[in-house]
Design a protein around this motif. Structure first.
Motif, PDB file in Angstrom:
ATOM      1  N   ARG A   1       0.817  -1.215   0.000  1.00 45.46           N
ATOM      2  CA  ARG A   1       0.000   0.000   0.000  1.00 45.46           C
ATOM      3  C   ARG A   1       0.849   1.262   0.000  1.00 45.46           C
ATOM      4  O   ARG A   1       0.559   2.207  -0.746  1.00 45.46           O
ATOM      5  CB  ARG A   1      -0.917   0.004   1.223  1.00 45.46           C
ATOM      6  N   TYR A   2       1.911   1.285   0.818  1.00 42.48           N
ATOM      7  CA  TYR A   2       2.637   2.537   1.020  1.00 42.48           C
ATOM      8  C   TYR A   2       4.053   2.551   0.447  1.00 42.48           C
ATOM      9  O   TYR A   2       4.570   3.627   0.135  1.00 42.48           O
ATOM     10  CB  TYR A   2       2.712   2.854   2.518  1.00 42.48           C
ATOM     11  N   TYR A   3       4.681   1.395   0.344  1.00 43.30           N
ATOM     12  CA  TYR A   3       6.074   1.355  -0.113  1.00 43.30           C
ATOM     13  C   TYR A   3       6.285   0.264  -1.161  1.00 43.30           C
ATOM     14  O   TYR A   3       7.162  -0.587  -1.023  1.00 43.30           O
ATOM     15  CB  TYR A   3       7.009   1.128   1.090  1.00 43.30           C
ATOM     16  N   PRO A   4       5.491   0.296  -2.231  1.00 39.25           N
ATOM     17  CA  PRO A   4       5.588  -0.782  -3.234  1.00 39.25           C
ATOM     18  C   PRO A   4       6.945  -0.856  -3.923  1.00 39.25           C
ATOM     19  O   PRO A   4       7.432  -1.955  -4.217  1.00 39.25           O
ATOM     20  CB  PRO A   4       4.471  -0.448  -4.227  1.00 39.25           C
ATOM     21  N   GLU A   5       7.563   0.303  -4.189  1.00 40.68           N
ATOM     22  CA  GLU A   5       8.845   0.292  -4.895  1.00 40.68           C
ATOM     23  C   GLU A   5       9.927  -0.368  -4.054  1.00 40.68           C
ATOM     24  O   GLU A   5      10.793  -1.075  -4.578  1.00 40.68           O
ATOM     25  CB  GLU A   5       9.246   1.721  -5.274  1.00 40.68           C
ATOM     26  N   GLN A   6       9.890  -0.141  -2.737  1.00 40.82           N
ATOM     27  CA  GLN A   6      10.885  -0.758  -1.863  1.00 40.82           C
ATOM     28  C   GLN A   6      10.715  -2.277  -1.829  1.00 40.82           C
ATOM     29  O   GLN A   6      11.695  -3.027  -1.800  1.00 40.82           O
ATOM     30  CB  GLN A   6      10.763  -0.172  -0.446  1.00 40.82           C
ATOM     31  N   LEU A   7       9.464  -2.721  -1.863  1.00 41.79           N
ATOM     32  CA  LEU A   7       9.183  -4.154  -1.872  1.00 41.79           C
ATOM     33  C   LEU A   7       9.639  -4.768  -3.188  1.00 41.79           C
ATOM     34  O   LEU A   7      10.262  -5.844  -3.210  1.00 41.79           O
ATOM     35  CB  LEU A   7       7.688  -4.379  -1.663  1.00 41.79           C
ATOM     36  N   LYS A   8       9.351  -4.087  -4.289  1.00 40.71           N
ATOM     37  CA  LYS A   8       9.757  -4.590  -5.617  1.00 40.71           C
ATOM     38  C   LYS A   8      11.269  -4.684  -5.728  1.00 40.71           C
ATOM     39  O   LYS A   8      11.808  -5.679  -6.225  1.00 40.71           O
ATOM     40  CB  LYS A   8       9.205  -3.665  -6.712  1.00 40.71           C
ATOM     41  N   ASP A   9      11.957  -3.664  -5.276  1.00 42.16           N
ATOM     42  CA  ASP A   9      13.419  -3.647  -5.396  1.00 42.16           C
ATOM     43  C   ASP A   9      14.058  -4.754  -4.566  1.00 42.16           C
ATOM     44  O   ASP A   9      15.009  -5.399  -5.026  1.00 42.16           O
ATOM     45  CB  ASP A   9      13.967  -2.288  -4.945  1.00 42.16           C
ATOM     46  N   ARG A  10      13.546  -4.975  -3.380  1.00 48.01           N
ATOM     47  CA  ARG A  10      14.167  -5.952  -2.480  1.00 48.01           C
ATOM     48  C   ARG A  10      13.968  -7.384  -2.960  1.00 48.01           C
ATOM     49  O   ARG A  10      14.877  -8.221  -2.875  1.00 48.01           O
ATOM     50  CB  ARG A  10      13.605  -5.798  -1.060  1.00 48.01           C
ATOM     51  N   TYR A  11      12.762  -7.682  -3.484  1.00 49.78           N
ATOM     52  CA  TYR A  11      12.438  -9.072  -3.813  1.00 49.78           C
ATOM     53  C   TYR A  11      12.235  -9.313  -5.305  1.00 49.78           C
ATOM     54  O   TYR A  11      11.690 -10.347  -5.693  1.00 49.78           O
ATOM     55  CB  TYR A  11      11.202  -9.508  -3.016  1.00 49.78           C
ATOM     56  N   LYS A  12      12.693  -8.347  -6.134  1.00 42.06           N
ATOM     57  CA  LYS A  12      12.659  -8.497  -7.595  1.00 42.06           C
ATOM     58  C   LYS A  12      11.251  -8.822  -8.083  1.00 42.06           C
ATOM     59  O   LYS A  12      11.025  -9.770  -8.836  1.00 42.06           O
ATOM     60  CB  LYS A  12      13.639  -9.594  -8.050  1.00 42.06           C
ATOM     61  N   LEU A  13      10.294  -8.016  -7.675  1.00 44.91           N
ATOM     62  CA  LEU A  13       8.900  -8.224  -8.038  1.00 44.91           C
ATOM     63  C   LEU A  13       8.502  -7.292  -9.177  1.00 44.91           C
ATOM     64  O   LEU A  13       9.136  -6.259  -9.412  1.00 44.91           O
ATOM     65  CB  LEU A  13       8.001  -7.957  -6.828  1.00 44.91           C
ATOM     66  N   THR A  14       7.451  -7.648  -9.860  1.00 45.50           N
ATOM     67  CA  THR A  14       6.894  -6.806 -10.917  1.00 45.50           C
ATOM     68  C   THR A  14       5.667  -6.072 -10.381  1.00 45.50           C
ATOM     69  O   THR A  14       5.144  -6.403  -9.303  1.00 45.50           O
ATOM     70  CB  THR A  14       6.480  -7.652 -12.130  1.00 45.50           C
ATOM     71  N   ASN A  15       5.179  -5.109 -11.157  1.00 42.02           N
ATOM     72  CA  ASN A  15       3.955  -4.414 -10.771  1.00 42.02           C
ATOM     73  C   ASN A  15       2.795  -5.387 -10.638  1.00 42.02           C
ATOM     74  O   ASN A  15       1.965  -5.268  -9.742  1.00 42.02           O
ATOM     75  CB  ASN A  15       3.613  -3.331 -11.801  1.00 42.02           C
ATOM     76  N   GLU A  16       2.745  -6.375 -11.551  1.00 42.62           N
ATOM     77  CA  GLU A  16       1.668  -7.359 -11.528  1.00 42.62           C
ATOM     78  C   GLU A  16       1.721  -8.209 -10.263  1.00 42.62           C
ATOM     79  O   GLU A  16       0.675  -8.584  -9.715  1.00 42.62           O
ATOM     80  CB  GLU A  16       1.737  -8.265 -12.767  1.00 42.62           C
ATOM     81  N   ASP A  17       2.916  -8.502  -9.799  1.00 44.10           N
ATOM     82  CA  ASP A  17       3.050  -9.321  -8.591  1.00 44.10           C
ATOM     83  C   ASP A  17       2.372  -8.668  -7.393  1.00 44.10           C
ATOM     84  O   ASP A  17       1.823  -9.358  -6.525  1.00 44.10           O
ATOM     85  CB  ASP A  17       4.536  -9.548  -8.255  1.00 44.10           C
ATOM     86  N   LEU A  18       2.396  -7.345  -7.356  1.00 42.98           N
ATOM     87  CA  LEU A  18       1.846  -6.637  -6.201  1.00 42.98           C
ATOM     88  C   LEU A  18       0.325  -6.709  -6.131  1.00 42.98           C
ATOM     89  O   LEU A  18      -0.264  -6.337  -5.111  1.00 42.98           O
ATOM     90  CB  LEU A  18       2.293  -5.177  -6.218  1.00 42.98           C
ATOM     91  N   PHE A  19      -0.312  -7.186  -7.210  1.00 48.12           N
ATOM     92  CA  PHE A  19      -1.765  -7.333  -7.211  1.00 48.12           C
ATOM     93  C   PHE A  19      -2.201  -8.731  -6.792  1.00 48.12           C
ATOM     94  O   PHE A  19      -3.395  -9.030  -6.753  1.00 48.12           O
ATOM     95  CB  PHE A  19      -2.336  -7.001  -8.591  1.00 48.12           C
ATOM     96  N   LEU A  20      -1.240  -9.599  -6.480  1.00 44.81           N
ATOM     97  CA  LEU A  20      -1.570 -10.930  -5.987  1.00 44.81           C
ATOM     98  C   LEU A  20      -2.176 -10.832  -4.592  1.00 44.81           C
ATOM     99  O   LEU A  20      -1.940  -9.858  -3.862  1.00 44.81           O
ATOM    100  CB  LEU A  20      -0.307 -11.795  -5.925  1.00 44.81           C
ATOM    101  N   ASP A  21      -2.959 -11.848  -4.227  1.00 40.51           N
ATOM    102  CA  ASP A  21      -3.374 -11.939  -2.836  1.00 40.51           C
ATOM    103  C   ASP A  21      -2.121 -12.068  -1.976  1.00 40.51           C
ATOM    104  O   ASP A  21      -1.119 -12.649  -2.400  1.00 40.51           O
ATOM    105  CB  ASP A  21      -4.278 -13.153  -2.620  1.00 40.51           C
ATOM    106  N   PHE A  22      -2.180 -11.573  -0.756  1.00 41.73           N
ATOM    107  CA  PHE A  22      -0.973 -11.551   0.073  1.00 41.73           C
ATOM    108  C   PHE A  22      -0.409 -12.951   0.353  1.00 41.73           C
ATOM    109  O   PHE A  22       0.811 -13.122   0.347  1.00 41.73           O
ATOM    110  CB  PHE A  22      -1.235 -10.771   1.363  1.00 41.73           C
ATOM    111  N   PRO A  23      -1.242 -13.978   0.587  1.00 39.37           N
ATOM    112  CA  PRO A  23      -0.659 -15.322   0.733  1.00 39.37           C
ATOM    113  C   PRO A  23       0.066 -15.778  -0.531  1.00 39.37           C
ATOM    114  O   PRO A  23       1.128 -16.409  -0.443  1.00 39.37           O
ATOM    115  CB  PRO A  23      -1.876 -16.210   1.024  1.00 39.37           C
ATOM    116  N   GLU A  24      -0.488 -15.442  -1.714  1.00 37.19           N
ATOM    117  CA  GLU A  24       0.174 -15.812  -2.969  1.00 37.19           C
ATOM    118  C   GLU A  24       1.487 -15.046  -3.133  1.00 37.19           C
ATOM    119  O   GLU A  24       2.478 -15.590  -3.628  1.00 37.19           O
ATOM    120  CB  GLU A  24      -0.753 -15.532  -4.153  1.00 37.19           C
ATOM    121  N   LEU A  25       1.486 -13.784  -2.709  1.00 39.43           N
ATOM    122  CA  LEU A  25       2.709 -12.982  -2.794  1.00 39.43           C
ATOM    123  C   LEU A  25       3.780 -13.542  -1.859  1.00 39.43           C
ATOM    124  O   LEU A  25       4.960 -13.605  -2.221  1.00 39.43           O
ATOM    125  CB  LEU A  25       2.400 -11.518  -2.442  1.00 39.43           C
ATOM    126  N   LEU A  26       3.375 -13.975  -0.684  1.00 37.29           N
ATOM    127  CA  LEU A  26       4.328 -14.594   0.238  1.00 37.29           C
ATOM    128  C   LEU A  26       4.902 -15.877  -0.366  1.00 37.29           C
ATOM    129  O   LEU A  26       6.103 -16.135  -0.256  1.00 37.29           O
ATOM    130  CB  LEU A  26       3.644 -14.895   1.572  1.00 37.29           C
TER     131      LEU A  26
END
Length: 282
Positions: free
Chosen positions: A215-240
């Motif tokens: 919600r608040y720091y998507p870019e930091q999450l993407k950079d740390r875990y090599k995620l895409t914008n699409e990944d951030l729309f997954l349900d949180f259990p799926e993202l984990l």
């Protein structure tokens, strides 16, 4: 997930604090800059009552700068003297004595008029566990005089500590309160290490962490875990699960949860603030 932690030594410490307030001039309320509201003990107003108070937002080097500035203004609007600091930083710690004198200006002037000889300011340090009290005390003294640790419950007793000629501090154990009315407060405190991990469900906590960062720091999450914008729309259990796979943990979600929380506490996800100023009205 409901989180509670109020061991016996905290109840004893609360009683001792009430008894020893009469010996101090001012209370230093140490709170976590990442949790400016959640890390404040709601019992403190009742305990401290009308004793002069200086609020210290510690760990400001870990917090979102924009959020910290808004919270500083909020506390000042409430009539408090407040500082943002990092307990290990000389420059910020040196602001404490001048700020204390500002809070105590009327008392100091009154004592001067009465011919009372100036003495060191006597202060009591209060705050929840793992907010950095012992680190602050050690830095003020320039040596290790108080036990520290990145875990709650390290300081068990009270001790007077003298710092030069200007300041005497009464250290106290961290004190939580018996019941968190808002479950989110317990989660936030748990994420930052104020509650012992063996009382927690780490997978639930990791999912809450992902929700906050998406919600608040998507870019930091993407950079740390090599995620895409699409990944951030997954349900949180799926993202984990996805992060778990990327780290080579396969189906070991508990290990992935532990890793997420540890990296958050180590600052590897960058600055963050869990108490959002824009949500204050809620």
């Amino acid at each position: 997930m409901t989180i509670q932690w109020f061991p016996g030594h905290m109840a004893k410490a609360r009683r001792e604090v009430s008894e020893k307030l009469k010996f101090v001039d001012i209370v230093f309320e140490l709170i976590d800059a990442r949790l400016p509201l959640s890390s404040r003990n709601p019992m403190l107003d009742q305990i401290v009552q009308q004793k002069p108070r200086l609020i210290l937002l510690n760990k400001s080097d870990l917090a979102d700068i924009n959020q910290t500035n808004q919270w500083l203004n909020y506390f000042r609007d409430q009539g408090h003297q407040v500082l943002a600091l990092t307990a290990k930083d000389d420059k910020s710690v040196k602001q404490i004595v001048p700020a204390s004198k500002k809070v105590l200006a009327e008392k100091i002037a009154r004592d001067k008029d009465r011919g009372v000889k100036p003495r060191a300011i006597r202060a009591m340090v209060l705050g929840i566990p793992n907010v950095g009290k012992s680190t602050l005390l050690n830095h003020l003294a320039g040596k290790k005089i108080a036990s520290t640790g990145n875990r709650p419950g390290v300081t068990k007793g009270q001790q007077w500590l003298r710092f030069g000629t200007q300041l005497e501090l009464l250290d106290t154990p961290g004190i939580l309160w018996p019941k968190f009315e808002d479950p989110a407060v317990g989660k936030k405190l748990a994420l930052t290490g104020a509650i012992k991990d063996d009382l927690l469900h780490l997978d639930d906590l990791a999912l809450y962490q992902l929700e906050i960062f998406c919600r608040y720091y998507p870019e930091q999450l993407k950079d740390r875990y090599k995620l895409t914008n699409e990944d951030l729309f997954l349900d949180f259990p799926e993202l984990l699960m996805l992060i778990s796979e990327k780290r080579g943990f396969r189906d070991d979600y508990e290990r992935a949860s532990e890793m997420l929380i540890l990296e958050l506490r180590q600052g590897k996800l960058g600055r963050y603030t869990l108490d959002r100023f824009e949500e204050l009205s809620e």
